[in-house]
Write a protein that holds these residues in place. Structure first.
Motif, mmCIF file in Angstrom:
data_model
loop_
_atom_site.group_PDB
_atom_site.id
_atom_site.type_symbol
_atom_site.label_atom_id
_atom_site.label_comp_id
_atom_site.label_asym_id
_atom_site.label_seq_id
_atom_site.Cartn_x
_atom_site.Cartn_y
_atom_site.Cartn_z
ATOM 1 N N PHE A 20 0.834 -1.206 0.000
ATOM 2 C CA PHE A 20 0.000 0.000 0.000
ATOM 3 C C PHE A 20 0.864 1.249 0.000
ATOM 4 C CE2 PHE A 20 -2.474 -3.334 2.212
ATOM 5 C CZ PHE A 20 -3.433 -3.516 1.222
ATOM 6 N N THR A 47 -15.352 7.601 5.323
ATOM 7 C CA THR A 47 -14.013 7.535 5.926
ATOM 8 C C THR A 47 -13.693 8.884 6.561
ATOM 9 O OG1 THR A 47 -12.740 8.408 4.060
ATOM 10 C CG2 THR A 47 -13.234 6.044 4.022
ATOM 11 N N ARG A 80 -8.842 -3.757 -1.121
ATOM 12 C CA ARG A 80 -8.005 -3.650 -2.326
ATOM 13 C C ARG A 80 -7.781 -5.021 -2.950
ATOM 14 N NH1 ARG A 80 -3.125 -1.029 -3.990
ATOM 15 N NH2 ARG A 80 -2.837 -1.773 -6.125
ATOM 16 N N LEU A 92 -8.245 8.685 -7.690
ATOM 17 C CA LEU A 92 -9.301 8.930 -6.695
ATOM 18 C C LEU A 92 -8.831 9.976 -5.680
ATOM 19 C CD1 LEU A 92 -11.120 6.058 -4.709
ATOM 20 C CD2 LEU A 92 -10.412 8.161 -3.619
ATOM 21 N N TRP A 93 -7.669 9.730 -5.089
ATOM 22 C CA TRP A 93 -7.189 10.631 -4.023
ATOM 23 C C TRP A 93 -6.855 12.024 -4.548
ATOM 24 C CZ3 TRP A 93 -8.050 10.221 0.907
ATOM 25 C CH2 TRP A 93 -8.355 8.958 1.431
ATOM 26 N N VAL A 106 -14.591 -0.259 -9.808
ATOM 27 C CA VAL A 106 -13.639 -0.848 -8.860
ATOM 28 C C VAL A 106 -13.960 -2.326 -8.655
ATOM 29 C CG1 VAL A 106 -12.703 -0.744 -6.504
ATOM 30 C CG2 VAL A 106 -13.381 1.376 -7.654
ATOM 31 N N ASN A 108 -13.467 -5.141 -6.073
ATOM 32 C CA ASN A 108 -13.177 -5.207 -4.643
ATOM 33 C C ASN A 108 -12.961 -6.647 -4.196
ATOM 34 O OD1 ASN A 108 -13.052 -2.576 -3.588
ATOM 35 N ND2 ASN A 108 -15.284 -2.389 -3.680
ATOM 36 N N VAL A 122 -17.099 8.916 -5.078
ATOM 37 C CA VAL A 122 -16.594 9.401 -3.785
ATOM 38 C C VAL A 122 -16.717 10.921 -3.765
ATOM 39 C CG1 VAL A 122 -14.640 9.434 -2.167
ATOM 40 C CG2 VAL A 122 -14.927 7.482 -3.719
ATOM 41 N N TYR A 134 -14.835 11.529 3.799
ATOM 42 C CA TYR A 134 -15.324 11.236 2.445
ATOM 43 C C TYR A 134 -16.461 10.236 2.531
ATOM 44 C CZ TYR A 134 -10.871 13.332 1.163
ATOM 45 O OH TYR A 134 -9.816 14.195 1.034
ATOM 46 N N THR A 135 -17.397 10.342 1.584
ATOM 47 C CA THR A 135 -18.473 9.352 1.466
ATOM 48 C C THR A 135 -18.338 8.668 0.123
ATOM 49 O OG1 THR A 135 -20.009 10.636 2.822
ATOM 50 C CG2 THR A 135 -20.991 9.008 1.342
ATOM 51 N N SER A 136 -18.458 7.340 0.129
ATOM 52 C CA SER A 136 -18.463 6.601 -1.129
ATOM 53 C C SER A 136 -19.753 5.809 -1.252
ATOM 54 C CB SER A 136 -17.269 5.657 -1.203
ATOM 55 O OG SER A 136 -17.339 4.921 -2.411
ATOM 56 N N ARG A 138 -21.623 3.054 -3.888
ATOM 57 C CA ARG A 138 -21.391 2.194 -5.060
ATOM 58 C C ARG A 138 -22.713 1.670 -5.568
ATOM 59 N NH1 ARG A 138 -18.526 2.311 -0.268
ATOM 60 N NH2 ARG A 138 -16.305 2.192 -0.658
HETATM 61 C C1 LIG Z 1 -14.461 7.077 0.728
HETATM 62 C C2 LIG Z 1 -13.446 6.137 0.131
HETATM 63 C C3 LIG Z 1 -13.835 4.894 -0.299
HETATM 64 C C4 LIG Z 1 -12.922 3.997 -0.851
HETATM 65 N N1 LIG Z 1 -13.374 2.785 -1.247
HETATM 66 C C5 LIG Z 1 -12.479 1.862 -1.705
HETATM 67 C C6 LIG Z 1 -12.920 0.560 -2.074
HETATM 68 O O1 LIG Z 1 -14.106 0.239 -2.035
HETATM 69 N N2 LIG Z 1 -11.989 -0.320 -2.496
HETATM 70 C C7 LIG Z 1 -10.656 -0.002 -2.572
HETATM 71 O O2 LIG Z 1 -9.872 -0.854 -2.953
HETATM 72 N N3 LIG Z 1 -10.228 1.242 -2.255
HETATM 73 C C8 LIG Z 1 -11.093 2.172 -1.827
HETATM 74 N N4 LIG Z 1 -10.658 3.421 -1.496
HETATM 75 C C9 LIG Z 1 -9.252 3.755 -1.730
HETATM 76 C C10 LIG Z 1 -8.369 3.307 -0.614
HETATM 77 O O3 LIG Z 1 -8.368 4.316 0.385
HETATM 78 C C11 LIG Z 1 -6.940 3.059 -1.072
HETATM 79 O O4 LIG Z 1 -6.445 4.226 -1.684
HETATM 80 C C12 LIG Z 1 -6.799 1.908 -2.075
HETATM 81 O O5 LIG Z 1 -7.395 0.746 -1.595
HETATM 82 C C13 LIG Z 1 -5.340 1.611 -2.406
HETATM 83 O O6 LIG Z 1 -4.590 1.472 -1.267
HETATM 84 P P1 LIG Z 1 -3.431 2.492 -0.870
HETATM 85 O O7 LIG Z 1 -3.849 3.855 -1.357
HETATM 86 O O8 LIG Z 1 -3.377 2.422 0.614
HETATM 87 O O9 LIG Z 1 -2.192 2.009 -1.546
HETATM 88 C C14 LIG Z 1 -11.556 4.353 -0.966
HETATM 89 C C15 LIG Z 1 -11.159 5.617 -0.540
HETATM 90 C C16 LIG Z 1 -12.087 6.518 -0.002
HETATM 91 C C17 LIG Z 1 -11.644 7.878 0.430
#
Ligand SMILES: Cc1cc2nc3c(=O)[nH]c(=O)nc-3n(C[C@H](O)[C@H](O)[C@H](O)COP(=O)(O)O)c2cc1C
Lengths: 157, 247
Positions: A20, A47, A80, A92-93, A106, A108, A122, A134-136, A138
């Motif tokens: 990660f 989150t 992930r 996304l970020w 995505v 999952n 998101v 944040y709210t997600s 799906r």
């Molecule tokens: C609100 C929100 C929902 C997320 N939902 C998922 C998800 O359903 N599955 C996922 O793999 N990552 C999701 N992420 C992204 C993870 O935070 C993360 O970035 C990703 O799993 C990759 O891991 P890493 O960034 O820690 O390397 C989400 C992030 C946020 C802010």
């Protein structure tokens, strides 16, 4: 966060080590079994600003295979899947970090090593102008969109 | 000058008299003159809101998001155990068994009810259908949506689930539900305008107090709402964040 061990999954599994972006790693065993998206439902989670899960709805719990208390307090990368490219989550970020809405397909990973596809949105949560998390949400994606995303992600992982 | 109370135009007209009764109840409770103004279309209601003419509103979730975030309205209560869910249905005689059987180019019967339309369109996405490849037929009400399906003029139609379930058994027997949403957290809200902010607590108390007397309970029956519950600012913000992911 626990690994997903061979004994946690049913069927022929492949082993992967995920790294990660915070530098931590997780070993997971995955199986090629899709769990269908529940009809008419939305899968919802929230989150904190760092991506630590603070809230999940029933569909989220059900689809992930974890218990609610195994999810809340964990980083969202608990879902992930090894076939998801890091660049998708960077997108996304970067997007939500700029205060905007992100959409994407995505794949999952469930606790039992199986997977489910979602179309995720998101949004940043602002309270009095301040980011609190944040709210997600799906929803169910079409088969064609899943195939297009899977093909694209194969070129990126 | 009276304050204005209004109701989202998606309300069931069989409760119209009940809303007048609730209006009276609020007048007594707040000791002020309030007039119920009913709009039969969403756009005209929004114009009245923009003109600052609406003080109290029982708003659908779609408009509530706008009213709270952009217009500074405050939620004082939510209807007890009443969520806004959407049904996508087709003709029972037709070949369509699931959403994925619907194909591009179909006609979809809908109303101008914004949250039901939005959820209906979302529930068509698994069939790769969207605004670009369906023709929308706007109907005045849900009975007309049902008629479009029964006559074979539309392949799919969107209904507010509560209203679908109140259609006559004869009509329902001619329809097939393809999918029904189960979101559980999207609902109407009773909102107070910023101008009436000082009376927000009094409005809340008047609404939640209805369930405490026989007379009040009969008003609730007349508007088809089992009771009013408290709603926290965070509950409302969460619902709006959720709506925001869907628009
Ligand atoms: C609100 C929100 C929902 C997320 N939902 C998922 C998800 O359903 N599955 C996922 O793999 N990552 C999701 N992420 C992204 C993870 O935070 C993360 O970035 C990703 O799993 C990759 O891991 P890493 O960034 O820690 O390397 C989400 C992030 C946020 C802010």
């Amino acid at each position: 966060m626990n690994d997903i061990q061979a004994c946690d999954v049913e069927g022929e599994a492949t082993r992967h080590t995920l790294t990660f972006c915070d530098g931590s790693t997780r070993t997971v065993h995955v199986v090629d079994r899709e769990v269908p998206f529940p009809e008419g439902k939305l899968i919802v989670s929230r989150t904190d600003p760092e991506g630590i899960i603070t809230h999940v709805n029933r569909s989220f719990v059900f689809m992930s295979g974890y218990a609610e208390d195994e999810l809340v307090g964990q980083p969202h990368h608990i879902l992930r899947h090894p076939e998801m490219p890091a660049v998708a989550f960077k997108g996304l970020w970067d997007t939500v970090g700029a205060g905007e809405k992100w959409h994407g397909y995505v794949k999952n990973l469930r606790k039992d090593g199986a997977y489910y596809w979602v179309y995720a949105t998101v949004v940043p949560n602002l309270r009095g102008g301040k980011l609190v998390g944040y709210t997600s949400v799906r929803r169910k994606p079409s088969r064609r969109k899943i195939e297009e995303a899977a093909a694209l992600y194969r070129t990126l992982t | 000058m009276s304050q204005i109370l209004t109701v989202s135009p998606d309300f069931n007209t069989k409760y119209l008299a009940g809303w007048f009764i609730l209006n009276n109840w609020l007048q007594h409770a707040l000791e002020t003159s309030i007039r119920l103004e009913v709009f039969d279309d969403f756009e005209r209601q929004r114009d009245a809101i923009r003109d600052g003419k609406v003080d109290l509103i029982y708003a659908n979730p779609y408009d509530a998001a706008w009213l709270v975030r952009e217009r500074g309205y405050r939620a004082v209560a939510k209807p007890r155990s009443k969520c806004d869910e959407t049904v996508v249905a087709t003709s029972a005689q037709g070949p369509v068994e699931r959403v994925e059987d619907l194909s591009p180019g179909i006609t979809v019967a809908t109303t101008d009810d914004p949250d039901v339309h939005m959820m209906g369109m979302i529930m068509l996405e698994p069939a790769d259908l969207g605004a670009a490849n369906v023709t929308l037929k706007r109907c005045e009400n849900y009975v007309l949506v049902a008629k479009e399906l029964m006559r074979g003029h539309a392949a799919a139609g969107f209904f507010l689930a509560d209203t679908y379930n109140e259609l006559s058994p004869m009509i329902r027997s001619k329809l097939r539900v393809l999918v029904e949403s189960q979101i559980n957290v999207i609902h109407h809200l009773f909102l107070v305008s910023p101008a009436m902010g000082e009376q927000a607590v009094a409005v809340h108390d008047a609404l939640t107090g209805l369930a405490q007397s026989d007379k009040g309970r009969s008003v609730l029956d007349d508007i088809g709402i089992p009771g009013w519950d408290d709603v926290s600012e965070e509950d409302v913000e969460f619902m709006i964040d959720l709506m925001d992911t869907l628009v």
